[in-house]
Structure formats: structure tokens, C-alpha cells
Enzyme design. Sequence first.
Site, PDB file in Angstrom:
ATOM      1  N   GLY A  34      61.108 -68.682  51.079  1.00 61.64           N
ATOM      2  CA  GLY A  34      61.689 -67.337  51.082  1.00 61.64           C
ATOM      3  C   GLY A  34      63.185 -67.402  51.262  1.00 61.64           C
ATOM      4  N   SER A  35      63.735 -66.406  51.925  1.00 57.89           N
ATOM      5  CA  SER A  35      65.187 -66.304  52.026  1.00 57.89           C
ATOM      6  C   SER A  35      65.753 -67.270  53.068  1.00 57.89           C
ATOM      7  CB  SER A  35      65.577 -64.875  52.391  1.00 57.89           C
ATOM      8  OG  SER A  35      65.007 -64.527  53.633  1.00 57.89           O
ATOM      9  N   THR A  36      67.017 -67.629  52.877  1.00 60.72           N
ATOM     10  CA  THR A  36      67.681 -68.540  53.808  1.00 60.72           C
ATOM     11  C   THR A  36      67.788 -67.894  55.188  1.00 60.72           C
ATOM     12  OG1 THR A  36      68.822 -69.709  52.054  1.00 60.72           O
ATOM     13  CG2 THR A  36      69.849 -69.794  54.222  1.00 60.72           C
ATOM     14  N   CYS A  83      63.937 -69.321  42.833  1.00 65.90           N
ATOM     15  CA  CYS A  83      64.851 -69.948  43.785  1.00 65.90           C
ATOM     16  C   CYS A  83      65.668 -71.054  43.131  1.00 65.90           C
ATOM     17  CB  CYS A  83      64.098 -70.465  44.989  1.00 65.90           C
ATOM     18  SG  CYS A  83      62.643 -71.403  44.553  1.00 65.90           S
ATOM     19  N   GLU A  95      61.569 -73.931  52.149  1.00 68.47           N
ATOM     20  CA  GLU A  95      62.074 -73.867  50.770  1.00 68.47           C
ATOM     21  C   GLU A  95      62.840 -72.561  50.665  1.00 68.47           C
ATOM     22  OE1 GLU A  95      61.537 -75.965  48.235  1.00 68.47           O
ATOM     23  OE2 GLU A  95      59.880 -77.207  48.975  1.00 68.47           O
ATOM     24  N   GLU A 132      73.338 -65.720  46.120  1.00 68.21           N
ATOM     25  CA  GLU A 132      72.109 -65.748  45.335  1.00 68.21           C
ATOM     26  C   GLU A 132      71.756 -64.303  44.979  1.00 68.21           C
ATOM     27  OE1 GLU A 132      68.329 -66.701  47.266  1.00 68.21           O
ATOM     28  OE2 GLU A 132      67.801 -67.888  45.509  1.00 68.21           O
ATOM     29  N   GLY A 146      64.460 -68.217  56.891  1.00 65.32           N
ATOM     30  CA  GLY A 146      64.244 -69.652  57.120  1.00 65.32           C
ATOM     31  C   GLY A 146      65.016 -70.146  58.330  1.00 65.32           C
ATOM     32  N   LYS A 178      50.009 -66.199  54.966  1.00 70.99           N
ATOM     33  CA  LYS A 178      50.484 -64.814  54.855  1.00 70.99           C
ATOM     34  C   LYS A 178      51.216 -64.624  53.531  1.00 70.99           C
ATOM     35  CE  LYS A 178      54.186 -62.436  55.795  1.00 70.99           C
ATOM     36  NZ  LYS A 178      54.126 -61.402  54.749  1.00 70.99           N
TER      37      LYS A 178
HETATM   38  P1  NAP Z   1      61.875 -63.007  52.779  1.00 72.76           P
HETATM   39  O1  NAP Z   1      62.039 -61.836  53.658  1.00 72.76           O
HETATM   40  O2  NAP Z   1      62.418 -64.297  53.237  1.00 72.76           O
HETATM   41  O3  NAP Z   1      60.317 -63.133  52.469  1.00 72.76           O
HETATM   42  C1  NAP Z   1      59.576 -64.320  52.313  1.00 72.76           C
HETATM   43  C2  NAP Z   1      58.316 -64.273  53.156  1.00 72.76           C
HETATM   44  O4  NAP Z   1      58.649 -64.326  54.542  1.00 72.76           O
HETATM   45  C3  NAP Z   1      57.499 -62.988  52.993  1.00 72.76           C
HETATM   46  O5  NAP Z   1      56.128 -63.285  53.118  1.00 72.76           O
HETATM   47  C4  NAP Z   1      57.990 -62.169  54.150  1.00 72.76           C
HETATM   48  O6  NAP Z   1      57.124 -61.128  54.520  1.00 72.76           O
HETATM   49  C5  NAP Z   1      58.100 -63.214  55.232  1.00 72.76           C
HETATM   50  N1  NAP Z   1      58.948 -62.856  56.352  1.00 72.76           N
HETATM   51  C6  NAP Z   1      59.932 -61.907  56.405  1.00 72.76           C
HETATM   52  N2  NAP Z   1      60.480 -61.865  57.627  1.00 72.76           N
HETATM   53  C7  NAP Z   1      59.855 -62.781  58.389  1.00 72.76           C
HETATM   54  C8  NAP Z   1      59.971 -63.209  59.740  1.00 72.76           C
HETATM   55  N3  NAP Z   1      60.879 -62.679  60.559  1.00 72.76           N
HETATM   56  N4  NAP Z   1      59.162 -64.192  60.194  1.00 72.76           N
HETATM   57  C9  NAP Z   1      58.255 -64.752  59.369  1.00 72.76           C
HETATM   58  N5  NAP Z   1      58.083 -64.377  58.088  1.00 72.76           N
HETATM   59  C10 NAP Z   1      58.872 -63.417  57.587  1.00 72.76           C
HETATM   60  O7  NAP Z   1      62.471 -62.686  51.362  1.00 72.76           O
HETATM   61  P2  NAP Z   1      62.591 -61.237  50.661  1.00 72.76           P
HETATM   62  O8  NAP Z   1      63.120 -60.226  51.616  1.00 72.76           O
HETATM   63  O9  NAP Z   1      61.312 -60.948  50.013  1.00 72.76           O
HETATM   64  O10 NAP Z   1      63.698 -61.546  49.589  1.00 72.76           O
HETATM   65  C11 NAP Z   1      65.069 -61.544  49.969  1.00 72.76           C
HETATM   66  C12 NAP Z   1      65.837 -62.631  49.293  1.00 72.76           C
HETATM   67  O11 NAP Z   1      65.248 -63.884  49.599  1.00 72.76           O
HETATM   68  C13 NAP Z   1      65.846 -62.590  47.780  1.00 72.76           C
HETATM   69  O12 NAP Z   1      66.824 -61.750  47.267  1.00 72.76           O
HETATM   70  C14 NAP Z   1      66.098 -64.030  47.450  1.00 72.76           C
HETATM   71  O13 NAP Z   1      67.455 -64.303  47.527  1.00 72.76           O
HETATM   72  C15 NAP Z   1      65.401 -64.777  48.554  1.00 72.76           C
HETATM   73  N6  NAP Z   1      64.063 -65.256  48.147  1.00 72.76           N
HETATM   74  C16 NAP Z   1      63.928 -66.571  47.879  1.00 72.76           C
HETATM   75  C17 NAP Z   1      62.702 -67.054  47.484  1.00 72.76           C
HETATM   76  C18 NAP Z   1      62.496 -68.488  47.166  1.00 72.76           C
HETATM   77  O14 NAP Z   1      61.594 -68.800  46.414  1.00 72.76           O
HETATM   78  N7  NAP Z   1      63.248 -69.392  47.745  1.00 72.76           N
HETATM   79  C19 NAP Z   1      61.616 -66.201  47.339  1.00 72.76           C
HETATM   80  C20 NAP Z   1      61.777 -64.850  47.655  1.00 72.76           C
HETATM   81  C21 NAP Z   1      63.016 -64.411  48.050  1.00 72.76           C
HETATM   82  P3  NAP Z   1      57.388 -59.670  53.857  1.00 72.76           P
HETATM   83  O15 NAP Z   1      56.929 -59.766  52.462  1.00 72.76           O
HETATM   84  O16 NAP Z   1      56.576 -58.736  54.668  1.00 72.76           O
HETATM   85  O17 NAP Z   1      58.859 -59.401  53.979  1.00 72.76           O
END
Ligand code: NAP
Length: 482
Positions: free
Chosen positions: A236-238, A292, A258, A389, A241, A183
Site C-alpha cells: 500500500g502507501s508509503t 506501484c 511493498e 507518486e 507502511g 484484510k
Molecule cells: P493505503 O491506505 O496504504 O491502503 C492499503 C491497505 O492498507 C488497505 O487495505 C488499507 O485499508 C490498509 N490500511 C490503511 N490504513 C491502515 C493502517 N493504519 N493500518 C493498517 N492498515 C491500513 O493506500 P490507499 O489510501 O488505498 O492509497 C493511497 C496511495 O497509496 C495511492 O495514491 C498510492 O500512491 C499508494 N498505493 C500504493 C499501492 C501499491 O501497490 N504499492 C497500492 C495502493 C495504493 P483501507 O482500504 O480501509 O484504507
Amino acid sequence: MSFRDYAPAPESTAILNLRPSYALYIGGEWTDGRGGSMTTISPATEKSIAEISLADASDIDRAVAAARKSYDTVWSRMSGAERGKYLFRIARLIQERAREFAVAETLDNGKPIRETRDIDIPLVAAWFFHYAGWADKLDYAGLGPNPSALGVAGQIIPWNFPLLMLAWKVAPALAAGNTVVLKPAETTPLTALMFADICEQAGLPAGVVNIVPGLGGVAGQALVEHAGVNKIAFTGSTGVGRQIARTLAGSETRVTLELGGKGANIVFDDAAIDEAVEGIITGIFFNQGHVCCAGSRLLVQENIQDEVVEKLTRRLSTLRLGDPLDKNTDIGAVNSKEQLARITAITATGEAEGANRWTLDCELPSKGFWFRPTIFTNVTTSNTVARDEIFGPVLSVLSFRTPDEAIVKANNTPYGLSAGIWTQNASRMLRVADSLRAGVVWANTFNQFDPTSPFGGYKESGYGREGGRHGLAAYLANGGAR
Ligand code: NAP
Ligand code: MG
């Protein structure tokens, strides 16, 4: 090692052969999702690129069934050498279509073409080549006798390095003999969908790779909760995760996470200052700080603080912000309106809590999502900008006097993904590196990636490693790693 060999020449959007709409790719077929659709836009212009069909839980069910079927009937019966041939083919096809992928990624994500052209896409090819070479050598990888695949891997990736995160996850999973349901992130589905075409071109058996765009809370959650998935790999986000770890606690599903980071870039007074300045800039302004492992905290030895900050702002003033498709652009657009709002909100606490703010003096395009590179000085460890972050082009500068103080400050974070050390003193470098609780520590460089190096976090930055032999182990039943 240079990945420039793989680099395509700059190109315009004219080379793109985009479809007006994209369905889900399940079992080798393009099929409409039942979760509605959304328009993916370019964050630099807010113009629409394509209409994307979204998966709901029933589509995830179909995708997992397709992955299971291909695992049972085809992929698990194939020799490693045969699997490797498909991966080599995929790597070569990525190289052949590298220009197209670079332009598409820049369009969908907003990052500069010089980054997608010279870094993202070349690394994608390098990742597939690397794991292609492992596929027939699992017995020699030191991973225990008869290493066997886990089955179906569910993979959820973010928007900051869309195709590269796909490569980090798909390449080792297939090399180890798993099939995949992936996804992509909501705002950047384009290159993952183009990757489905690459799988077809490579003749990959139907169902080995399934691409299912969808909302995190719908498609992502359904994938995590699906009993037919043997492994979840998430970047993705903590917060998300943590939720995934809770959902899967006590289940048979293996998990690697991660997550976020708040990396420290530590500059000692014996460092080569000009090189350190370049490294600080790469550390936090590369990819608009949507990284990240970004070096978002600069820890600089007190007696050189003024010199470093002065050189930093002078050098930053030469960077160009604007059209990401222009090959001279250094700083592109922020990926989404939501991310821009998050960066703006956290950054606003900086001045309110007493830090001094420096902002790059530049024009912003009239459309799209933009944030000027920002530096906070006079920051203390208790300031929000030093703790949270930000995931944007914002650097917080803190100072230290002794190496021990630098270590304490660098480790003063719930995260532990990355750190950098700048010094000419080798014994100091090794001692400090040893004391940092971070998954990767760079010395006299920053943000270098290589498929042979394991990458992953300590503490709230997650667990598990991607890259190299460790990244392979994460997709094997008796691979040792969790
Ligand atoms: P995120 O919500 O954690 O998104 C990462 C992935 O997880 C996306 O594919 C997202 O789908 C999916 N996701 C969201 N909610 C989920 C759930 N309940 N169950 C399973 N999968 C789910 O991150 P974001 O909202 O895009 O970014 C928010 C913050 O996360 C950023 O400001 C940053 O601090 C951090 N971040 C970290 C990384 C990294 O490389 N470690 C990367 C991105 C963001 P959707 O796209 O539909 O939300
Ligand atoms: Mg987009």
C-alpha cells in the site's frame, strides 16, 4: 512465458453468483463483523454490488485465534506434499472460475475486463501453481536446514490488483506452512470474499485462511498490533507502511512492505521507437496507472524527444476509455472518488509549475470516476508531477543527453521499485541497469510479471521480496530474509 493458457473467455455479469451481502470468513464460518458494514460499489457506474460486513478489533482477535488454532492443530502437522495438494486444488479452481473472477474484479475495481481476463486472474492461478510446487521442496530451496513456518501471517492488501495481491501473499504463506488472516482493501473486498468459497471448495481445513474486510485504521491497525501475529505483509502507501514499521519496531513480528514508486522508463536514441512507445503506454496507462511499479516518469534522450512524444500521443488517441466490462475497452475507471480527487489535485500542480499538459480527447461516461490519460512535457526534476507518486494515468516526460545523466535523473527519487531501459546496445543496457537503484529493471519491455521473479523495493518503496524463492523465504523462520 505466456499466461494466456489460463485466460477465460469474455463474459457478462450474468455469470456472477453474487450474494446481496457478505460476512467475514473466520475459522471456516461466515460470521458478521462488529465493525458495521459498507456497500461496495462499481467505480464505473457508482451502482452498489453488495453489502460488506466490517471487522473490528474483536473480530481480528477471533480471526487470529482461528488461524493460531488451525496452525497448531492441523496445518503445522501436515506434510509439505499435503499442503501442496490444497494449493494445486486452489489453482485449478481459480482457473475453472476464472471468468467469474475476472468479471467480479472488473466490476469492483473498475479495470478493463481484458486486463482481469488476460493478466490478473491468469497470474493468480500461475502464482498458486508456482507455490504449490514449492510446498514439498522447502528442504531443497537453499533456505537453510529444516526451514520452518513463522505461524500466523497477517496480510494487508491494496485495491489496485485485489485478487492478485491476495495470491502474492496467500500462496507463499501457505506453501511455507503458515496460516493467514487477510484484510482486503475497503473498496475492493469482493474477490477476496469469493476466494473464501474457493478455500471451502478445495476442502482447506477451517482457519487456515481467514478473510476479514474492514477499515484500515480499525481492522488493519488491529491486525498490525495483534501480539498473536508472527508476520505482517503489507502492500500500500508509503505513509501507512512507515506507520506499520514504527508500530512493529523492536517487536518479534516480521515485516515486509511493498510501498509506492515513481518508476523511470528510459528511452535511448538507438531504441526501437515504436516498441518503446507501446512499452511506455503499458508502463503508465495499464490499470489506469494504479500500479506501484508504473513507469510514471519517461526519461527520453533529447534528440528523439519530439518524435517519441508525437508517436505517443498519436497512439494514445487510438485507445478507448469507457465501460470496463466491454472487451474493447483499454482504459477503465479510477478505483474511487478519493483516488480521483488525489490524482486531480497532484495533476493540477503540473501546469501551475510550468509543465505543458496534453490530455486525451475523449468523452467521459456520465456516472462513475474517470480521468483522461494525461501527459506532461517540459517537466523538470523539481516539479511535483516528477516527484510525487500520482497513482493515476499521468505521465511526466523529462529529457536527458547522456547515459550518466539518465542514471542520475532516474535515481533522483525517494522511491526505488521499478525502471525500464530501451536500447539496442546490450553493454549500455547492462551498465545502466546496474546503476539503477530499483528492485526490478525491465529491458525493452515493461510491467512483466512472473511468479519466479522476486519483486520488491529499494529506499522508500519498502523492503522484502515477493515472488520465487525469495518470496518463500519471507515466510520461513530461518529463511534468511527479514
Ligand atoms: P493505503 O491506505 O496504504 O491502503 C492499503 C491497505 O492498507 C488497505 O487495505 C488499507 O485499508 C490498509 N490500511 C490503511 N490504513 C491502515 C493502517 N493504519 N493500518 C493498517 N492498515 C491500513 O493506500 P490507499 O489510501 O488505498 O492509497 C493511497 C496511495 O497509496 C495511492 O495514491 C498510492 O500512491 C499508494 N498505493 C500504493 C499501492 C501499491 O501497490 N504499492 C497500492 C495502493 C495504493 P483501507 O482500504 O480501509 O484504507
Ligand atoms: Mg468497489
